[in-house]
Write an enzyme that holds these catalytic residues in place. Structure first.
Site, mmCIF file in Angstrom:
data_model
loop_
_atom_site.group_PDB
_atom_site.id
_atom_site.type_symbol
_atom_site.label_atom_id
_atom_site.label_comp_id
_atom_site.label_asym_id
_atom_site.label_seq_id
_atom_site.Cartn_x
_atom_site.Cartn_y
_atom_site.Cartn_z
ATOM 1 C CD1 TRP A 106 -2.041 -2.230 1.911
ATOM 2 C CD2 TRP A 106 -2.919 -1.400 0.040
ATOM 3 N NE1 TRP A 106 -3.010 -3.104 1.471
ATOM 4 C CE2 TRP A 106 -3.563 -2.615 0.330
ATOM 5 C CE3 TRP A 106 -3.308 -0.697 -1.107
ATOM 6 C CZ2 TRP A 106 -4.574 -3.158 -0.470
ATOM 7 C CZ3 TRP A 106 -4.310 -1.224 -1.916
ATOM 8 C CH2 TRP A 106 -4.921 -2.439 -1.594
ATOM 9 C CG ASP A 176 -3.263 4.055 4.084
ATOM 10 O OD1 ASP A 176 -4.339 3.939 4.705
ATOM 11 O OD2 ASP A 176 -2.936 3.325 3.124
ATOM 12 C CE LYS A 200 -8.329 -2.312 5.146
ATOM 13 N NZ LYS A 200 -8.656 -3.414 4.249
#
Ligand SMILES: Cc1ncc(COP(=O)(O)O)c(C=O)c1O
Length: 365
Positions: A106, A176, A200
């Protein structure tokens, strides 16, 4: 009427488990929201009823995460992946630098997008070690020419998590936090921007939470498309265009559930307890199970591990599935197994997995 006895043990990495009571409340309110004669999904985003839901979600987020007043809270779309693009588009320019700390795929994706707009630099990386750890703070060098430093606070695929953050001084720090946002109390003022897809820890997919210092947002480029400017969304209370109304309602309900369960201090304690149940099995297994992440970088959200040999690992995953455990297959880039134990995954679910792992070892070693 509760449907708890029909629920699986859900260890999905995202979208992932939601609190059963939130789902049941949403079900009750689905067709006729609080006597309005319609579902939230059928309601105007300009209606008083929806605006109340929207504003309540923002203020609960501010309250539970202790977000200072000089920060904006935005609900955007496009997932965390659009933030990989929006950040450099808003803050970089062709000759401007930014530091990216590489702790997994990511981070790599965020870095790749930044190359389209400016000169991102890899500040530190643990790729050589298959991203098994978070770089040590001494290996991170802050360059005052950097427009910002970007990190990924929890690495969903490898199961690593930052516990201490670099002090970037005058240089804005952006994180992030897709896979660990609001899993514990945090000093938000250390960051100029935090972003996360909701799917999530906070709700269903479709909503991206952005928390940003107003002073930092004021430095953004102006020559970019309207919808991709943070200021467009900040100036309109995230109602510039039609927001994902039902997702924001669900996010608000998850926040109410967090509040009811004692807020982030209590959630953090539970998260630690849940993850430790599984890490303890790994650590006491005499290498029948081995963790992917180095111990000092272990995540409390995603537990990555391997079973002693490949054939047995396949059998583990297949027997686990049969026993009602879902989402335990590791990400295709690292293989193995992964248990995601986000906020809404119940302690009982983690207990059941730890017992299953012990029984599987006893049977097969
Ligand atoms: C840490 C992290 N960042 C970014 C993403 C991408 O998020 P999205 O699918 O919301 O774009 C993910 C998805 O799992 C993630 O785990």
């Amino acid at each position: 009427m509760s449907q708890s006895n029909q629920r699986t043990y859900n260890f999905n990495a995202g979208p992932s488990a939601l609190p059963l009571e939130v789902l049941e409340k949403a079900q009750l309110e689905l067709v006729n929201f609080q006597g309005s004669g319609m579902s939230i999904m059928e309601m105007s985003h300009r209606s008083e009823t929806y605006e109340e839901i929207h504003n309540e979600a923002i203020s609960l987020l501010r309250k539970l995460f202790a977000i200072p007043n000089d920060y904006e809270v935005l609900f955007l779309q496009g997932g965390a992946s659009l933030q990989f693009t929006m950040i450099p588009m808003n803050f970089l320019q062709i000759d401007k630098k930014a530091s990216y700390i590489m702790t997994g795929v990511w981070s790599e994706k965020a870095y790749k997008e930044a190359k389209l707009f400016g000169e991102p630099v890899v500040n530190a990386s643990t790729k050589e070690n298959q991203y098994r750890n978070i770089p040590s703070l001494e290996d991170i060098h802050i360059d005052l020419d950097d427009t910002y430093v970007h990190i990924t606070s929890n690495n969903t695929i490898y199961g690593t998590q930052w516990t201490e953050f670099p002090d970037t001084g005058e240089v804005p720090l952006i994180a992030d936090m897709s896979s660990d946002i609001m899993s514990k109390p945090l000093d938000v003022s250390k960051f100029d921007m935090i972003y996360a897809g909701a799917q999530k820890n906070l709700g269903p997919s479709g909503v991206t939470v952005v928390i940003a210092r107003k002073e930092f947002l004021a430095k953004a480029n102006t020559d970019i498309p309207t919808i991709l400017k943070y200021s467009t969304h900040a100036d309109s209370n995230s109602l510039y265009n039609t927001p994902p109304t039902f997702g924001i309602y669900m996010l608000g309900e998850v926040l109410k559930w967090i509040e009811k369960n004692g807020g982030l201090t209590a959630i953090a304690k539970q998260n630690e307890e849940k993850a430790n149940l599984i890490y303890d099995v790994i650590d006491n297994s005499k290498d029948f199970y081995t963790g992917h992440a180095s111990k000092e970088s272990r995540s409390l959200m995603n537990i990555t591990f391997r079973v002693t040999d490949e054939e047995l690992e396949k059998q583990f995953l297949s027997e686990a599935k049969e026993a009602g455990f879902i989402g335990l297959t590791g990400h295709r880039s690292v293989g193995g197994c992964r248990a995601s134990t986000y906020n809404s995954v119940p302690l009982d679910t983690c207990n059941a997995l730890s017992e299953f792992m012990i029984a599987f070892q006893t049977k097969h070693q």
